[in-house]
Design a protein around this motif. Structure first.
Motif, PDB file in Angstrom:
ATOM      1  N   LEU A 239       0.833  -1.204   0.000  1.00 50.46           N
ATOM      2  CA  LEU A 239       0.000   0.000   0.000  1.00 50.46           C
ATOM      3  C   LEU A 239       0.872   1.259   0.000  1.00 50.46           C
ATOM      4  O   LEU A 239       0.571   2.236  -0.699  1.00 50.46           O
ATOM      5  CB  LEU A 239      -0.938  -0.015   1.201  1.00 50.46           C
ATOM      6  CG  LEU A 239      -1.965   1.117   1.296  1.00 50.46           C
ATOM      7  CD1 LEU A 239      -2.821   1.183   0.030  1.00 50.46           C
ATOM      8  CD2 LEU A 239      -2.850   0.931   2.530  1.00 50.46           C
ATOM      9  N   ALA A 240       1.956   1.234   0.751  1.00 53.79           N
ATOM     10  CA  ALA A 240       2.862   2.391   0.784  1.00 53.79           C
ATOM     11  C   ALA A 240       3.516   2.625  -0.569  1.00 53.79           C
ATOM     12  O   ALA A 240       3.838   3.765  -0.935  1.00 53.79           O
ATOM     13  CB  ALA A 240       3.925   2.189   1.861  1.00 53.79           C
ATOM     14  N   ALA A 241       3.728   1.545  -1.343  1.00 55.49           N
ATOM     15  CA  ALA A 241       4.360   1.672  -2.653  1.00 55.49           C
ATOM     16  C   ALA A 241       3.515   2.478  -3.632  1.00 55.49           C
ATOM     17  O   ALA A 241       4.025   2.942  -4.661  1.00 55.49           O
ATOM     18  CB  ALA A 241       4.645   0.285  -3.227  1.00 55.49           C
ATOM     19  N   THR A 242       2.252   2.676  -3.335  1.00 53.50           N
ATOM     20  CA  THR A 242       1.385   3.487  -4.199  1.00 53.50           C
ATOM     21  C   THR A 242       1.618   4.971  -4.016  1.00 53.50           C
ATOM     22  O   THR A 242       1.187   5.770  -4.853  1.00 53.50           O
ATOM     23  CB  THR A 242      -0.097   3.200  -3.886  1.00 53.50           C
ATOM     24  OG1 THR A 242      -0.379   3.653  -2.546  1.00 53.50           O
ATOM     25  CG2 THR A 242      -0.409   1.718  -4.007  1.00 53.50           C
ATOM     26  N   GLY A 243       2.246   5.362  -2.901  1.00 52.81           N
ATOM     27  CA  GLY A 243       2.388   6.778  -2.568  1.00 52.81           C
ATOM     28  C   GLY A 243       1.183   7.337  -1.841  1.00 52.81           C
ATOM     29  O   GLY A 243       1.210   8.489  -1.377  1.00 52.81           O
ATOM     30  N   LEU A 244       0.143   6.539  -1.683  1.00 51.30           N
ATOM     31  CA  LEU A 244      -1.080   7.033  -1.057  1.00 51.30           C
ATOM     32  C   LEU A 244      -0.920   7.272   0.442  1.00 51.30           C
ATOM     33  O   LEU A 244      -1.702   8.029   1.046  1.00 51.30           O
ATOM     34  CB  LEU A 244      -2.222   6.042  -1.298  1.00 51.30           C
ATOM     35  CG  LEU A 244      -2.655   5.871  -2.763  1.00 51.30           C
ATOM     36  CD1 LEU A 244      -3.612   4.679  -2.893  1.00 51.30           C
ATOM     37  CD2 LEU A 244      -3.325   7.144  -3.263  1.00 51.30           C
ATOM     38  N   LEU A 245       0.068   6.621   1.058  1.00 45.68           N
ATOM     39  CA  LEU A 245       0.279   6.794   2.494  1.00 45.68           C
ATOM     40  C   LEU A 245       1.266   7.920   2.805  1.00 45.68           C
ATOM     41  O   LEU A 245       1.536   8.172   3.984  1.00 45.68           O
ATOM     42  CB  LEU A 245       0.777   5.484   3.115  1.00 45.68           C
ATOM     43  CG  LEU A 245      -0.183   4.302   3.078  1.00 45.68           C
ATOM     44  CD1 LEU A 245       0.442   3.090   3.760  1.00 45.68           C
ATOM     45  CD2 LEU A 245      -1.524   4.653   3.738  1.00 45.68           C
ATOM     46  N   ASP A 246       1.806   8.580   1.809  1.00 43.00           N
ATOM     47  CA  ASP A 246       2.738   9.677   2.061  1.00 43.00           C
ATOM     48  C   ASP A 246       2.057  10.767   2.895  1.00 43.00           C
ATOM     49  O   ASP A 246       0.944  11.222   2.564  1.00 43.00           O
ATOM     50  CB  ASP A 246       3.227  10.284   0.742  1.00 43.00           C
ATOM     51  CG  ASP A 246       4.164   9.351  -0.009  1.00 43.00           C
ATOM     52  OD1 ASP A 246       4.470   8.265   0.514  1.00 43.00           O
ATOM     53  OD2 ASP A 246       4.578   9.716  -1.127  1.00 43.00           O
TER      54      ASP A 246
END
Length: 333
Positions: free
Chosen positions: A113-120
């Motif tokens: 999920l972090a690899a999507t950038g959505l958790l930045d």
């Protein structure tokens, strides 16, 4: 029916595959209705088998296309979380987010999920053994290493204890309320015989049903119940069965036994006090009806419930102290 998609990547721990179905399957029993969820198990690119020991393959009709139309998508933990996920996975998750989908991750699934950038710029957590790795690899993510479930906007992440149970219970609570999530959780570990359909209190007899259930300790007769409803006893019986599937006294008895279950779980009241508070009168009467409806005695039920609570409390404390949640694909699920 709300669609919940579980995205399964290669090397998912077995518990994370079974826990969602068990908990979501307990919701209709707890809520006395039809299943409110459709759980889709969606295989990601390159899936071969679950994690060991005893890995097994999996066949399902859904791939990444199963995320389409889902209200919630949860990424399970997986073996190769240290590597970049297949390119199609972040793309599918970002597309789901663009549709307004709720996104979650259990254990090392947070890496995908972090690899999507959505958790930045957002808070998130993962398996306690790998929080340092998550923070190093995704420095824009605020890693919360001491929390079992982290909610930040439309994103939920979980440490992955007991197959991610806390995340799934959080989702159930948000959709159905605290009483349903407690009952679903209890029924997951202490399954009881399936009860007949129960009233929801919205029919013509709703006010009378709520009045009956308000003070269970008081004795009630059919004539008193009919008088409260403003109808004859004969009409009461006919309408009650139509609305609930039970006679008025059968419903009252079942509610009293269920209240006894709650009292046995939550305190140390002697059996005679439980019998009095639920309107069952005597310990012998309580034992008789409890055994008939649940297949066990009040004492055995209380002991089993406490044993279950102690086991999972000890398991959680042990996990916190050792940092071993069994979540990554490198060890047993």
């Amino acid at each position: 029916m709300a669609v919940v998609a579980l995205l399964v990547l290669d090397g998912i721990p077995g518990g994370q595959l079974t826990t969602p179905g068990l908990l979501l399957g307990a919701v209709p029993r707890a809520g006395r209705g039809r299943a409110p969820h459709e759980l889709r198990v969606c295989l990601g690119p390159g899936f071969r088998a679950t994690a060991g020991p005893g890995p097994f393959g999996l066949t399902t009709r859904w791939g990444l296309n199963g995320l389409d139309g889902a209200r919630t998508v949860v990424v399970a933990g997986y073996r190769s979380f240290r590597d970049a996920p297949p390119a199609a996975v972040p793309d599918a998750l970002r597309a789901a987010a663009d549709r307004g989908c709720r996104l979650g991750a259990v254990g090392t699934g947070t890496f995908a999920l972090a690899a999507t950038g959505l958790l930045d710029g957002r808070r998130a957590t993962t398996d306690w053994r790998h929080t340092g790795e998550l923070a190093a690899r995704f420095p824009r993510v605020e890693v919360a290493p001491a929390e079992e479930v982290v909610v930040d906007g439309p994103f939920l992440t979980s440490a992955g204890v007991l197959g991610g149970k806390d995340l799934w219970l959080r989702l159930i609570e948000e959709g159905h309320g605290g009483s349903v999530v407690r009952e679903a959780d209890r029924r997951l570990f202490l399954p009881l015989p399936e009860p007949p359909p129960q009233p929801v209190g919205e029919g013509a007899l709703g006010p009378t049903i709520r009045w009956m259930e308000a003070d269970l300790h008081r004795p009630l007769t059919l004539a008193e119940i009919a008088a409260h409803a403003g109808i004859s006893v004969r009409t009461l019986n006919r309408r009650f069965r139509a609305e609930t599937g039970l006679s008025p006294l059968q419903h009252l008895l079942r509610v009293r036994v269920e209240r006894a279950q709650q009292l046995l779980e939550r305190g140390d009241l002697p059996v005679e006090h439980v019998a009095a508070r639920t309107g069952l009168g005597t310990p012998a009467n309580l034992r008789h009806h409890f055994q008939r409806l649940n297949g066990t005695t009040p004492g055995a039920y209380r002991a089993a419930f406490r044993s279950m609570v102690a086991m999972f409390t000890q398991d959680t404390q042990s996990t916190q102290s050792t940092g071993d949640s069994g979540d990554s694909g490198d060890g047993p699920p």
